[in-house]
Design a protein around this motif. Sequence first.
Motif: not given
Ligand SMILES: NC(=O)c1ccc[n+]([C@@H]2O[C@H](COP(=O)([O-])OP(=O)(O)OC[C@H]3O[C@@H](n4cnc5c(N)ncnc54)[C@H](O)[C@@H]3O)[C@@H](O)[C@H]2O)c1
Length: 372
Positions: A133, A136, A176-178, A197, A219, A266, A297-298, A300
């Motif tokens: 994440s 990404a 969050g992480a991404s 958020d 948010s 992302v 891009v799914d 990244i």
């Molecule tokens: N495209 C890619 O290559 C790729 C790679 C890795 C992860 N991802 C995807 O990215 C997404 C996020 O992953 P992550 O690890 O950052 O998740 P995470 O759980 O660390 O963070 C998600 C954040 O979204 C917040 N959130 C939830 N609902 C919300 C809203 N309505 N408004 C604002 N914030 C809100 C949560 O409170 C949380 O802080 C996942 O779906 C993951 O599968 C995509």
Amino acid sequence: MIIGVLKEIKPNEYRVAATPTAVKELTRRGHEVYVENNAGVGSGFSDEEYKEAGAKIADCDTVYDKADLIYKVKEIFPEEYKYMKKDKILFTYIHSNAHREMTEALLASGITSIAYEDVDDKNGKFPLLIPMSELAGKGGFLAALHFMQAVHGGKGMLLANVAGVETPTVTIIGAGASGMGAAELATAFGNRVNILDVSIEGLKAAKDKLPPNASLLFSNRANLEKCLKETDVLINCILWDKTRKDHLVYKEDLKLMKPGSMIVDVACDDEGAIETCRSTTHDDPIYEVEGITHYCVDNIPSAFARTASTTLANATLPYVIQIADKGLKQALKDNKYLRRGLTTYEGKLTLLETAVKHDIPFVSPDDIVKEF
Ligand SMILES: NC(=O)c1ccc[n+]([C@@H]2O[C@H](COP(=O)([O-])OP(=O)(O)OC[C@H]3O[C@@H](n4cnc5c(N)ncnc54)[C@H](O)[C@@H]3O)[C@@H](O)[C@H]2O)c1
């Protein structure tokens, strides 16, 4: 235990599950490691480096045949179903929820499979997802930096603070992480960065980590609308509830955005938080809706395969070591977090969300372990 490291067959997937450093750690502990020819080439690791780390290099059939533990990155594709066998362990990203046919193949084979994405920790976080994440999110910002350039079809805006020029605005939904990965780079380049958020705790933690050019906003619809009007790049990093039928940014909302702005999705849920999102590939990464460039891009992290393989192997290796040193049953007994990743065991489906989604009978991993 014999561990097999395979070359990924998914198009544009350059990551490899084990680096030579990880292999060295396993061989040092007395395990045998087979690595498929050229498995690490996409990440810049040669067969020679794996050999020096103590691995045996072999063809795909041999690696699958020898391995007790199949160590991979991506889910299993139809060409690989024949290699799934009872008495073998598969450790990889599985996403059984999204792949019914593959899940049925795993169940039919009797293999034990453990999904990286479902292994959690004592804080309820997902340690095998977080490293990807972060990459990404960072890669999502870098994609915006690239596609905003005039030579790449963008409106020619440098996402950085340049003296005498209005500072670009980057809005990130999800801290969050991404989201934090994207925010780290977007703020470091000097942009005005809005982060939205729904978690006050998450916003507080983000505030402590980021410089003052980041604004932390709750948010809600009003804040989102305000941000959409002023933003040059919107980066969606929400963990979206897949059962939700609504969206946060509707097609109609794109009209609020400045012409030539960009959305980087992302999270990449087709018609998820961003109604106009549909997954794209590294080969064909962008498309336009209502004059707004979309990048969805799914996978990244695959663009940064060497970094991604290294950070992924750092995260997964401790679990491989537990399974290899103790044996599968003891490792599952001792580590309830690893147990949460158990997806299939001897033909039984042990992951609740997949069982519910596909209406397949479920057996709890805790009940499986009680029989050991
Ligand atoms: N495209 C890619 O290559 C790729 C790679 C890795 C992860 N991802 C995807 O990215 C997404 C996020 O992953 P992550 O690890 O950052 O998740 P995470 O759980 O660390 O963070 C998600 C954040 O979204 C917040 N959130 C939830 N609902 C919300 C809203 N309505 N408004 C604002 N914030 C809100 C949560 O409170 C949380 O802080 C996942 O779906 C993951 O599968 C995509």
